[in-house]
Design an enzyme around this catalytic site. Structure first.
Site, PDB file in Angstrom:
ATOM      1  N   LYS A  72       3.045 -10.961   5.241  1.00 40.83           N
ATOM      2  CA  LYS A  72       3.396 -10.491   4.078  1.00 40.83           C
ATOM      3  C   LYS A  72       4.796 -10.409   3.781  1.00 40.83           C
ATOM      4  O   LYS A  72       5.431  -9.874   5.054  1.00 40.83           O
ATOM      5  CB  LYS A  72       2.561  -9.247   3.995  1.00 40.83           C
ATOM      6  CG  LYS A  72       2.741  -8.658   2.418  1.00 40.83           C
ATOM      7  CD  LYS A  72       1.615  -7.346   2.463  1.00 40.83           C
ATOM      8  CE  LYS A  72       1.619  -6.769   0.760  1.00 40.83           C
ATOM      9  NZ  LYS A  72       0.687  -5.772   0.962  1.00 40.83           N
ATOM     10  N   SER A 148      -2.503  -5.633  -2.982  1.00 40.72           N
ATOM     11  CA  SER A 148      -1.372  -6.297  -2.899  1.00 40.72           C
ATOM     12  C   SER A 148      -0.972  -7.511  -2.127  1.00 40.72           C
ATOM     13  O   SER A 148      -0.238  -8.193  -2.343  1.00 40.72           O
ATOM     14  CB  SER A 148      -0.057  -5.425  -3.051  1.00 40.72           C
ATOM     15  OG  SER A 148       0.011  -4.817  -1.420  1.00 40.72           O
ATOM     16  N   SER A 172      -4.733  -2.313  -0.084  1.00 41.19           N
ATOM     17  CA  SER A 172      -4.107  -3.531  -0.282  1.00 41.19           C
ATOM     18  C   SER A 172      -4.381  -4.712   0.692  1.00 41.19           C
ATOM     19  O   SER A 172      -4.162  -5.937   0.732  1.00 41.19           O
ATOM     20  CB  SER A 172      -2.426  -3.633  -0.318  1.00 41.19           C
ATOM     21  OG  SER A 172      -2.073  -3.387  -1.460  1.00 41.19           O
TER      22      SER A 172
HETATM   23  N1  GLN Z   1      -3.768  -0.701  -5.512  1.00 43.24           N
HETATM   24  C1  GLN Z   1      -3.173   0.242  -4.850  1.00 43.24           C
HETATM   25  C2  GLN Z   1      -1.780   0.531  -5.426  1.00 43.24           C
HETATM   26  O1  GLN Z   1      -1.223  -0.033  -6.397  1.00 43.24           O
HETATM   27  C3  GLN Z   1      -2.764   0.169  -3.484  1.00 43.24           C
HETATM   28  C4  GLN Z   1      -1.650  -0.785  -3.068  1.00 43.24           C
HETATM   29  C5  GLN Z   1      -1.642  -1.118  -1.656  1.00 43.24           C
HETATM   30  O2  GLN Z   1      -2.392  -0.557  -0.707  1.00 43.24           O
HETATM   31  N2  GLN Z   1      -0.232  -1.357  -1.225  1.00 43.24           N
HETATM   32  O3  GLN Z   1      -0.976   1.309  -5.287  1.00 43.24           O
END
Ligand code: GLN
Length: 473
Positions: A72, A148, A172
Site C-alpha cells: 500500500k 482505503s 481499510s
Molecule cells: N473508512 C474509514 C475512514 O474513512 C476507515 C479508513 C481506514 O481504515 N484507513 O476513516
C-alpha cells in the site's frame, strides 16, 4: 493457472522443488499488471527491474523466499515513492528507509513489489479519494473496490498480485477484502510495527495482509509480527506459529452473535449470506451464543471524532517546508503554509483536518474529544464483557456489497455509516479478519460478501482457525 493467481503456499512448494524461480513469479505478476492495470487501476507504480534484481538474490530457505508482495502506498520502502494517494507527496518524496513491516518481510525472504492505490492518507472506504486514479472492483468494473486499501484488495482479487499489505484504521483492510472477495486481516493493535507507516490515526492504525486464502494470511502474519524498538506501541509478546491454526477443527468453539449487529438496514443478501455462514459454522461444531455490545450505536460517531482529531495532528507535518508539496504562489510565510496545504490536500483530507481541529479546540475538547475517549472505553468494555462467554464474535464485514463508482460521492455521512461493523474493532484494538462468504446478485453480476470474525486481544490464532475452517467448508 498463472503464477500471479496462485497462493503463496502453492508457489512456495513449486519454488522449493525448483519447478519455478522467483524471477518467473515477478515476471508473471509484471505481465499481469502490464495487461490489466489500465483497466483495474490497482497499482500506482511498480519497478520491475528492481524486483527482478531482488528475485535473483531471494533466499529460498526463508518462509516467504521469492514471493513478491504489493505494498500500500503509505508504507515506506527505501528508494520508492510513498504518495499516500495524495498530491501532497506526489512529486518530491522518495522513501529514505524501509518501514518495520518491510524489514520483516525482507527478513522472511519476500520481495516488496509495486505500490498500491489508496484513498488519500487512508481516509475513505472506496479508493475514490485517491488523487491519482480510480481503482475498479475486479468483480464488476463499474463498482468500487472498497477502501482505503482498494488497490491492495483489487490486485489480489484480480490476480495482479499474489498478496499485498494494507493498513486498517477503521476497516481499510477488511472492507475492501470483503467487497473484492479476498481475505483481509487486521491484527491486534501493536502486533505489527507502525514504524514507516504514514500515520493517519496513530491509536487505531494497524498494518495487515490481504491474501487469496486464510493460510496465506497466517504465513504473512508470521513474518510481520514482533516487537520493533522504533515503534513504542509495538508489543513485546511471543508470536505463535499462526500456520498451526490451519486445518484444525472448531468443535465446541463459542461464536458470539451481537444482537445489535443483526438489525434492519443491512442489505438483505448480505444478511442471508452471513446467516448461512453461521449455520455452516454450527454444522462444523461451533456453538452460537447471542451476546450484546450495547454501545454499538456510538461506534461510528466516536471514531469520526477520534480519528480526525489524531489525523489533524499527524498531518500538521505536511507544511511544505521539510517535505511535501510546496506552493510557488506564496508571498509570505503564512501564505506558504496555507497555499501548500490548500493545493496539496484533497477535499476528504481537508474535511477530516477541519473536523479534527474543531473537536480538539478549546471549548469543544470536553464536549467532543474527551467524550469520545470515554465512549471508546465503553466500547472496549463491551467487548471485554462479551469475550467472557465467547471465543470469537461474528458479523458482516460491511452492511452492503460494493456500490457503483460515484454513488456516495456527495454523501460522506452515508459512506461513514458503512464502517459500522469494522470501526468498533479498531476502537477496541482487537484482531479481525474478513473471509469471503458467498455473493449477492446485483444487475446480473455476483458481488462478494465478507464475513468478519473478531477475536480477543492477541488471539489472531483463533480468528485464523475459525476463518480457515469456514473457508475449507
Ligand atoms: N473508512 C474509514 C475512514 O474513512 C476507515 C479508513 C481506514 O481504515 N484507513 O476513516
Amino acid at each position: 493457472m498463472s503464477l500471479a493467481s496462485s497462493t503463496i503456499t502453492s508457489l512456495r512448494q513449486r519454488l522449493v522443488s525448483k519447478e519455478i524461480s522467483p524471477r518467473d513469479i515477478v515476471q508473471d505478476v509484471a505481465s499481469a499488471i502490464q495487461a490489466q492495470n489500465d483497466m483495474l487501476g490497482a497499482y500506482l507504480t511498480w519497478n520491475v527491474e528492481k524486483a527482478l534484481a531482488e528475485a535473483d538474490k531471494a533466499d529460498l530457505s526463508q518462509p516467504l523466499g521469492g514471493i513478491p508482495i504489493g505494498i500500500k502506498d503509505n508504507i515506506n520502502v527505501t528508494g520508492e515513492p510513498c504518495t499516500c494517494g495524495s498530491k501532497m507527496l506526489a512529486e518530491n518524496y522518495t522513501a529514505p528507509y524501509d518501514a518495520g513491516s518491510i524489514l520483516k518481510l525482507r527478513a522472511s525472504g519476500a520481495i516488496p513489489f509495486g505500490r498500491m492505490n489508496m484513498d488519500e492518507f487512508a481516509m475513505g472506504s472506496s479508493t475514490e479519494n485517491s488523487a491519482f486514479q480510480v481503482t475498479r472492483n475486479p468483480c464488476d468494473l463499474e463498482r468500487i473496490p472498497g477502501g482505503s486499501s482498494g488497490g491492495s484488495a483489487a490486485a489480489v482479487a484480480g490476480n495482479l498480485a499474489v498478496a499485498t499489505l494494507g493498513s486498517d484504521t477503521g476497516g481499510s483492510i477488511r472492507q475492501p477484502a470483503a467487497l473484492c472477495g479476498c481475505v483481509g486481516l487486521k491484527p491486534t493493535y501493536g502486533r505489527i510495527s507502525r514504524y514507516g507507516l504514514v500515520a493517519f490515526a496513530s491509536s487505531l492504525d494497524q498494518i495487515g495482509p490481504i491474501t487469496k486464502t486464510v493460510e496465506d494470511a497466517a504465513l504473512l502474519l508470521n513474518a510481520l509480527c514482533g516487537k520493533d524498538l522504533r515503534d513504542s506501541t509495538s508489543l513485546d509478546v511471543t508470536v505463535p506459529d499462526f500456520t498451526q491454526a490451519i486445518g484444525k477443527d472448531i468443535k465446541g468453539l463459542r461464536i458470539g452473535l451481537p444482537k445489535e449487529y443483526f438489525i434492519s438496514g443491512i442489505h438483505a443478501g448480505v444478511s442471508a449470506r452471513v446467516k448461512e455462514a453461521i449455520e455452516k459454522l454450527e454444522a462444523l461444531g461451533a456453538i452460537p451464543v447471542e451476546i450484546s455490545l450495547p454501545h454499538t450505536d456510538v461506534g461510528v460517531s466516536t471514531y469520526y471524532i477520534i480519528a480526525p482529531a489524531e489525523a489533524s495532528a499527524n498531518l500538521a507535518r505536511f507544511d511544505g517546508v521539510r517535505y511535501g508539496h510546496r506552493s510557488t504562489a506564496a508571498n509570505d510565510l503564512l501564505q506558504h503554509y496555507q497555499l501548500s496545504r490548500e493545493e496539496g490536500f484533497g477535499p476528504e483530507v481537508k474535511r477530516r483536518i477541519l473536523l479534527g481541529t474543531y473537536v480538539l479546540s478549546s471549548g469543544y475538547y470536553d464536549a467532543y474529544y474527551l467524550k469520545a475517549q470515554r465512549a471508546r472505553t465503553l466500547i472496549r468494555q463491551d467487548f471485554e464483557k462479551a469475550f467472557e462467554s465467547v471465543d470469537v464474535i461474528l458479523s458482516p464485514t460491511s452492511p452492503t456489497p460494493a456500490h457503483k463508482l460515484g454513488a456516495l460521492k456527495d454523501n460522506p455521512l452515508a459512506a461513514y455509516l458503512e464502517d459500522v461493523f469494522t470501526i468498533p474493532v479498531n476502537l477496541a484494538g482487537l484482531p479481525g479478519i474478513s473471509v469471503p462468504c458467498g455473493t449477492v446478485e446485483e444487475d446480473g453480476i455476483q458481488l462478494p460478501v465478507g464475513l468478519q470474525i473478531v477475536g480477543k486481544p492477541l488471539d489472531e490464532y483463533t480468528v485464523l482457525r475459525v476463518a480457515d475452517a469456514f473457508e475449507r467448508a
